[in-house]
Design a protein around this motif. Structure first.
Motif, PDB file in Angstrom:
ATOM      1  N   PHE A  75     -25.380 -42.219   4.900  1.00  0.00           N
ATOM      2  CA  PHE A  75     -24.639 -42.301   3.679  1.00  0.00           C
ATOM      3  C   PHE A  75     -25.379 -42.914   2.220  1.00  0.00           C
ATOM      4  O   PHE A  75     -25.175 -42.319   1.235  1.00  0.00           O
ATOM      5  N   GLN A  76     -26.265 -43.844   2.761  1.00  0.00           N
ATOM      6  CA  GLN A  76     -26.983 -44.381   1.733  1.00  0.00           C
ATOM      7  C   GLN A  76     -27.916 -43.270   1.042  1.00  0.00           C
ATOM      8  O   GLN A  76     -27.984 -43.353  -0.029  1.00  0.00           O
ATOM      9  N   LEU A  77     -28.378 -42.400   1.831  1.00  0.00           N
ATOM     10  CA  LEU A  77     -29.307 -41.594   1.293  1.00  0.00           C
ATOM     11  C   LEU A  77     -28.606 -40.435   0.353  1.00  0.00           C
ATOM     12  O   LEU A  77     -29.189 -40.094  -0.682  1.00  0.00           O
ATOM     13  N   ILE A  78     -27.518 -40.001   0.569  1.00  0.00           N
ATOM     14  CA  ILE A  78     -26.625 -39.108  -0.073  1.00  0.00           C
ATOM     15  C   ILE A  78     -26.318 -40.013  -1.376  1.00  0.00           C
ATOM     16  O   ILE A  78     -26.305 -39.417  -2.540  1.00  0.00           O
ATOM     17  N   TRP A  79     -25.976 -41.360  -1.364  1.00  0.00           N
ATOM     18  CA  TRP A  79     -25.506 -42.192  -2.380  1.00  0.00           C
ATOM     19  C   TRP A  79     -26.621 -42.078  -3.448  1.00  0.00           C
ATOM     20  O   TRP A  79     -26.726 -41.979  -4.748  1.00  0.00           O
ATOM     21  N   ILE A  80     -28.019 -42.529  -2.970  1.00  0.00           N
ATOM     22  CA  ILE A  80     -29.148 -42.233  -3.847  1.00  0.00           C
ATOM     23  C   ILE A  80     -29.671 -41.283  -4.336  1.00  0.00           C
ATOM     24  O   ILE A  80     -29.872 -40.968  -5.650  1.00  0.00           O
ATOM     25  N   ILE A  81     -29.158 -40.064  -3.734  1.00  0.00           N
ATOM     26  CA  ILE A  81     -29.348 -38.739  -4.421  1.00  0.00           C
ATOM     27  C   ILE A  81     -28.342 -38.480  -5.550  1.00  0.00           C
ATOM     28  O   ILE A  81     -28.557 -37.983  -6.865  1.00  0.00           O
ATOM     29  N   ILE A  82     -27.239 -38.867  -5.128  1.00  0.00           N
ATOM     30  CA  ILE A  82     -25.908 -38.650  -6.303  1.00  0.00           C
ATOM     31  C   ILE A  82     -26.322 -39.652  -7.518  1.00  0.00           C
ATOM     32  O   ILE A  82     -26.350 -39.110  -8.724  1.00  0.00           O
ATOM     33  N   VAL A  83     -26.610 -40.852  -7.230  1.00  0.00           N
ATOM     34  CA  VAL A  83     -27.156 -41.571  -8.445  1.00  0.00           C
ATOM     35  C   VAL A  83     -28.338 -41.229  -9.275  1.00  0.00           C
ATOM     36  O   VAL A  83     -28.198 -41.181 -10.370  1.00  0.00           O
ATOM     37  N   GLY A  84     -29.488 -40.696  -8.526  1.00  0.00           N
ATOM     38  CA  GLY A  84     -30.324 -40.063  -9.166  1.00  0.00           C
ATOM     39  C   GLY A  84     -29.959 -38.917 -10.101  1.00  0.00           C
ATOM     40  O   GLY A  84     -30.519 -38.887 -11.116  1.00  0.00           O
ATOM     41  N   ALA A  85     -29.080 -38.104  -9.363  1.00  0.00           N
ATOM     42  CA  ALA A  85     -28.648 -36.860 -10.140  1.00  0.00           C
ATOM     43  C   ALA A  85     -28.016 -37.442 -11.447  1.00  0.00           C
ATOM     44  O   ALA A  85     -28.361 -36.836 -12.586  1.00  0.00           O
ATOM     45  N   VAL A  86     -27.111 -38.276 -11.434  1.00  0.00           N
ATOM     46  CA  VAL A  86     -26.151 -38.762 -12.591  1.00  0.00           C
ATOM     47  C   VAL A  86     -27.235 -39.291 -13.640  1.00  0.00           C
ATOM     48  O   VAL A  86     -27.161 -39.034 -14.819  1.00  0.00           O
ATOM     49  N   LEU A  87     -27.944 -40.230 -13.370  1.00  0.00           N
ATOM     50  CA  LEU A  87     -29.221 -41.023 -14.190  1.00  0.00           C
ATOM     51  C   LEU A  87     -30.053 -39.972 -14.869  1.00  0.00           C
ATOM     52  O   LEU A  87     -30.419 -39.775 -15.913  1.00  0.00           O
ATOM     53  N   GLY A  88     -30.578 -38.802 -13.943  1.00  0.00           N
ATOM     54  CA  GLY A  88     -31.617 -38.034 -14.469  1.00  0.00           C
ATOM     55  C   GLY A  88     -30.722 -36.950 -15.628  1.00  0.00           C
ATOM     56  O   GLY A  88     -31.159 -36.881 -16.607  1.00  0.00           O
ATOM     57  N   ILE A  89     -29.424 -36.837 -15.369  1.00  0.00           N
ATOM     58  CA  ILE A  89     -28.618 -35.945 -16.182  1.00  0.00           C
ATOM     59  C   ILE A  89     -28.355 -36.855 -17.465  1.00  0.00           C
ATOM     60  O   ILE A  89     -28.614 -36.068 -18.622  1.00  0.00           O
ATOM     61  N   ILE A  90     -27.987 -37.937 -17.442  1.00  0.00           N
ATOM     62  CA  ILE A  90     -27.732 -38.842 -18.512  1.00  0.00           C
ATOM     63  C   ILE A  90     -29.079 -38.900 -19.275  1.00  0.00           C
ATOM     64  O   ILE A  90     -28.921 -38.755 -20.595  1.00  0.00           O
ATOM     65  N   ALA A  91     -30.156 -39.224 -18.559  1.00  0.00           N
ATOM     66  CA  ALA A  91     -31.451 -38.923 -19.572  1.00  0.00           C
ATOM     67  C   ALA A  91     -31.712 -37.913 -20.083  1.00  0.00           C
ATOM     68  O   ALA A  91     -32.295 -38.059 -21.322  1.00  0.00           O
ATOM     69  N   ARG A  92     -31.543 -36.903 -19.638  1.00  0.00           N
ATOM     70  CA  ARG A  92     -31.701 -35.499 -20.218  1.00  0.00           C
ATOM     71  C   ARG A  92     -30.861 -35.375 -21.443  1.00  0.00           C
ATOM     72  O   ARG A  92     -31.250 -34.613 -22.351  1.00  0.00           O
ATOM     73  N   TRP A 108     -34.189 -28.891 -11.794  1.00  0.00           N
ATOM     74  CA  TRP A 108     -33.043 -29.715 -11.333  1.00  0.00           C
ATOM     75  C   TRP A 108     -33.467 -30.796 -10.299  1.00  0.00           C
ATOM     76  O   TRP A 108     -33.162 -31.987 -10.336  1.00  0.00           O
ATOM     77  N   TRP A 109     -34.493 -30.295  -9.246  1.00  0.00           N
ATOM     78  CA  TRP A 109     -34.744 -31.220  -8.182  1.00  0.00           C
ATOM     79  C   TRP A 109     -35.752 -32.297  -8.909  1.00  0.00           C
ATOM     80  O   TRP A 109     -35.856 -33.379  -8.360  1.00  0.00           O
ATOM     81  N   LEU A 110     -36.554 -32.128  -9.866  1.00  0.00           N
ATOM     82  CA  LEU A 110     -37.367 -33.032 -10.421  1.00  0.00           C
ATOM     83  C   LEU A 110     -36.513 -34.023 -11.345  1.00  0.00           C
ATOM     84  O   LEU A 110     -36.942 -35.159 -11.413  1.00  0.00           O
ATOM     85  N   THR A 111     -35.335 -33.665 -11.894  1.00  0.00           N
ATOM     86  CA  THR A 111     -34.406 -34.443 -12.799  1.00  0.00           C
ATOM     87  C   THR A 111     -33.734 -35.430 -11.959  1.00  0.00           C
ATOM     88  O   THR A 111     -33.979 -36.587 -12.041  1.00  0.00           O
ATOM     89  N   ILE A 112     -33.430 -35.098 -10.486  1.00  0.00           N
ATOM     90  CA  ILE A 112     -33.033 -35.865  -9.487  1.00  0.00           C
ATOM     91  C   ILE A 112     -34.190 -36.851  -9.123  1.00  0.00           C
ATOM     92  O   ILE A 112     -33.814 -38.133  -9.058  1.00  0.00           O
TER      93      ILE A 112
END
Length: 92
Positions: free
Chosen positions: A2-19, A30-34
């Motif tokens: 579950f921690q790995l899934i949470w890391i991916i979700i947070v990475g996606a959200v932060l990457g999208i916000i940054a973009r 998209w994978w590099l954004t994450i």
């Protein structure tokens, strides 16, 4: 797991916000954004721990701000490197 899934979700959200915050178009997949978002979260947490604001009572706004700021810097630098690499300008 579950921690790995949470890391991916947070990475996606932060990457999208940054973009969204950066001006112009970032021609990265998209994978590099994450991945850049995950790196921004990790670096932001490290900086928050270094300055002593990683764990506070309530919402850790300073830590989250550092995470977003780091993600912005990493996406900005990484998109430039990605573009140069895709065009064959990076010396090997």
């Amino acid at each position: 797991m579950f921690q790995l899934i949470w890391i991916i979700i947070v990475g996606a959200v932060l990457g999208i916000i940054a973009r969204l915050i950066l001006p112009g178009r970032q021609p990265i997949p998209w994978w590099l954004t994450i991945i850049f978002g995950i790196l921004g979260a990790w670096l932001g947490n490290a900086l928050a721990g270094w300055i002593g604001v990683r764990h506070t009572s309530g919402v850790d706004w300073i830590r989250h701000g550092l995470q977003v700021g780091c993600a912005i810097v990493i996406v900005a630098l990484g998109s430039g490197l990605w573009t140069s690499f895709r065009r064959g300008r990076v010396s090997r």
